[in-house]
Write a protein that holds these residues in place. Structure first.
Motif, short mmCIF file in Angstrom:
data_model
loop_
_atom_site.label_atom_id
_atom_site.label_comp_id
_atom_site.label_asym_id
_atom_site.label_seq_id
_atom_site.Cartn_x
_atom_site.Cartn_y
_atom_site.Cartn_z
N UNK A 122 -6.65 4.54 -12.16
CA UNK A 122 -6.13 3.17 -12.04
C UNK A 122 -5.26 3.02 -10.79
N UNK A 123 -4.42 3.98 -10.54
CA UNK A 123 -3.55 3.92 -9.37
C UNK A 123 -4.37 3.98 -8.08
N UNK A 158 -7.97 -1.41 -3.67
CA UNK A 158 -8.13 -2.86 -3.76
C UNK A 158 -7.22 -3.58 -2.78
N UNK A 159 -5.98 -3.13 -2.70
CA UNK A 159 -5.05 -3.74 -1.75
C UNK A 159 -5.47 -3.46 -0.32
N UNK A 160 -5.93 -2.24 -0.05
CA UNK A 160 -6.35 -1.89 1.31
C UNK A 160 -7.59 -2.68 1.74
N UNK A 161 -8.42 -3.06 0.78
CA UNK A 161 -9.65 -3.80 1.12
C UNK A 161 -9.36 -5.19 1.69
N UNK A 206 0.62 -3.73 -13.72
CA UNK A 206 0.75 -5.19 -13.90
C UNK A 206 1.96 -5.72 -13.14
N UNK A 207 3.08 -5.03 -13.21
CA UNK A 207 4.29 -5.48 -12.52
C UNK A 207 4.10 -5.48 -11.01
N UNK A 208 3.46 -4.43 -10.47
CA UNK A 208 3.25 -4.37 -9.03
C UNK A 208 2.26 -5.43 -8.56
N UNK A 209 1.23 -5.69 -9.36
CA UNK A 209 0.27 -6.73 -8.99
C UNK A 209 0.93 -8.11 -9.02
N UNK A 210 1.76 -8.36 -10.03
CA UNK A 210 2.46 -9.64 -10.10
C UNK A 210 3.45 -9.81 -8.95
N UNK A 211 4.07 -8.71 -8.55
CA UNK A 211 4.99 -8.77 -7.40
C UNK A 211 4.22 -9.11 -6.13
N UNK A 242 0.84 -1.20 0.00
CA UNK A 242 0.00 0.00 0.00
C UNK A 242 0.87 1.24 0.00
N UNK A 243 1.95 1.22 0.76
CA UNK A 243 2.88 2.36 0.78
C UNK A 243 3.50 2.58 -0.60
N UNK A 244 3.96 1.48 -1.24
CA UNK A 244 4.56 1.61 -2.57
C UNK A 244 3.53 2.10 -3.59
N UNK A 245 2.33 1.54 -3.52
CA UNK A 245 1.30 1.94 -4.47
C UNK A 245 0.85 3.38 -4.23
N UNK A 246 0.83 3.79 -2.97
CA UNK A 246 0.47 5.18 -2.67
C UNK A 246 1.53 6.14 -3.19
N UNK A 247 2.80 5.73 -3.12
CA UNK A 247 3.86 6.57 -3.67
C UNK A 247 3.72 6.66 -5.19
#
Length: 490
Positions: free
Chosen positions: A219-220, A226-229, A425-430, A193-198
């Motif tokens: 999208x971001x 979605x991750x926070x949910x 896509x890369x972050x979701x796969x990670x 969540x921190x990485x996605x928020x950045x």
């Protein structure tokens, strides 16, 4: 004199007839049918099984404390221990079933009658006291069979007790592993969540500067939400695991939150699993031993039930003093011998024997099924443990690769050489790879626990029977705690 001689001759003839009867057949233990080698590990050498305190390999003081508390406090284990005490008492009853018994008897009575012309006569006052006894003579070795039956019941209760300990330690360990897994997942989600928020912050800056589009911002934002949910369901799982552990320790839900909530590393097995041969492992599993003793009980019960077909002899006697206001004092002495043999009950007795034979057959089939399930349990645990080791290695490699892919995707996006969709896509796969690696590590550790449980390692050091561990009532609780402490500290 002649009458006494005739009675004695008749009794001797009956005794001789009784002695010629065939004694009940003793129980024969069945052979254990187990494979020669483990199908999942055919080349595994025969070693000494892992020690009972296998969880100490985790080097986790919290886990050590939980296991010790579970052994000392779990209510299911206490119930199983009480059943051992019950079986021990019943075994002692069986040991004296055919031994002579003595009893004291005292009586007193006052009677009065009405005279023909009215009024009451003087009546009679009687007092008596004496010693009596009975003895059912054991003609067919039933005393030995009854004693064996009681011992088999005690052994079965002991096997159930050790099975309860074996299952308890595995259950506590699995719940603890799941707790640490959920905590790892929660920390991983927060990190992402921190990485996605950045990433969202950067996209907003670029969009505001005219270098991005609003679609990327949406999208971001959606990815962060979605991750926070996922966080609430993970928090719920953490609390559920804490509650489960507390109950397994015989405590109220939430009682161990202060100990469990602080984050710790997930337990990992650091030693190789030692194996014995299938026959050795299966023969020492508590569930197989329990099924074996249940079968022995039914076999002995059948042998004992056949004795109803044959004559029975019992002796009784009484000696005492009696005083009566009308008849004076006396010293009665009664000696009697009784011989009985069924005449019209043979159908009932044979049907009872047939019913007991059916129970013995059921117990035999249950025993065979228990052996098969035990072999299957160990084989399944070996397969899962071995395969999960390989899977975890692959997932760790995947996580490393995906982390680098996500890093490069962000750099290229910032340099304008990749789209934001590539970053998403890369972050979701990670995230998926990291979650899979955490779950696999927990699954591997749980598979190790299941394997130790399947091998019966938790109770491998315990004696096969507790028949000699006598305890005074006032010493039961301290002894149970001391035994739990010894097992936990081995």
């Amino acid at each position: 004199m002649m009458r006494i001689y005739i009675r004695g001759a008749a009794l001797s003839a009956l005794l001789a007839l009784t002695a010629c009867q065939t004694a009940p057949v003793a129980y024969q233990k069945p052979a254990l049918e187990a494979p020669a080698v483990w199908h999942a590990a055919p080349d595994a050498p025969s070693k000494v099984a892992a020690r009972s305190d296998w969880w100490t390999d985790w080097h986790d003081p919290v886990a050590d404390q939980l296991m010790s508390a579970a052994l000392a406090q779990n209510l299911d284990v206490k119930v199983a221990m009480a059943r051992v005490d019950e079986a021990r008492s019943l075994s002692k009853i069986n040991d004296v079933r055919y031994k002579p018994s003595l009893y004291l008897n005292g009586s007193g009575a006052v009677t009065a009658g009405q005279k023909a012309m009215g009024g009451l006569n003087d009546g009679d006052a009687r007092l008596g006291a004496g010693v009596g006894g009975n003895w059912d003579i054991d003609l067919y070795g039933l005393q030995k069979l009854e004693s064996q039956l009681g011992q088999a019941g005690l052994n079965a209760a002991d096997a159930q007790y050790r099975g309860a300990i074996n299952s308890l330690l595995g259950e506590v360990a699995i719940a603890y592993i799941d707790l640490r897994e959920q905590q790892r997942i929660y920390a991983l989600l927060q990190k992402n969540i921190e990485l996605q928020s950045e990433t969202l912050r950067v996209v907003k800056i670029q969009t505001a500067a005219g270098a991005g589009v609003q679609l990327d911002v949406l999208r971001a934002s959606a990815q962060v939400e979605t991750t926070r949910s996922q966080l609430p369901s993970v928090r719920a799982a953490i609390q559920i695991d804490c509650n489960r552990i507390a109950v397994l320790l015989g405590e109220a839900p939430g009682a161990r939150d202060a100990l469990l909530m602080p984050d710790r590393d997930m337990p990992v097995f650091v030693t190789d699993t030692a194996l014995k041969t299938p026959a050795e492992v299966i023969a020492n599993r508590p569930d197989v031993q329990n099924a074996e003793y249940q079968l022995e009980q039914q076999g002995l019960a059948k042998s004992i039930s056949t004795a109803d077909l044959f004559p029975k002899i019992s002796l009784s006697g009484f000696f005492g003093l009696s005083s009566s206001s009308l008849f004076g004092s006396s010293a009665p002495l009664n000696l009697a011998a009784n011989l009985s043999r069924p005449l019209l009950d043979y159908d009932r007795i044979h049907n009872q024997i047939d019913a007991q034979s059916a129970r013995q057959e059921q117990a035999f089939l249950s025993y065979k099924q228990t052996v098969l399930l035990a072999v299957e349990d160990v084989e399944r645990s070996l397969v899962v443990y071995g395969e999960e080791q390989q899977r975890l290695t692959t997932l760790d490699n995947t996580s490393t690769i995906q982390a680098e892919a996500a890093r490069q995707a962000r750099l290229k996006f910032q340099a304008g050489y990749a789209t934001f969709l590539d970053v998403l896509i890369a972050e979701q796969q990670l995230l998926d790879a990291q979650l899979s690696a955490v779950q696999s590590r927990a699954r591997l550790t749980s598979a190790g626990v299941n394997l130790y449980t399947a091998l019966g390692a938790s109770v491998a050091d315990m004696p096969r029977t507790m028949a000699s561990s006598e305890k005074a009532p006032s010493e039961k609780a301290p002894n149970e705690k001391a035994k739990a402490s010894r097992l936990a500290s081995q």
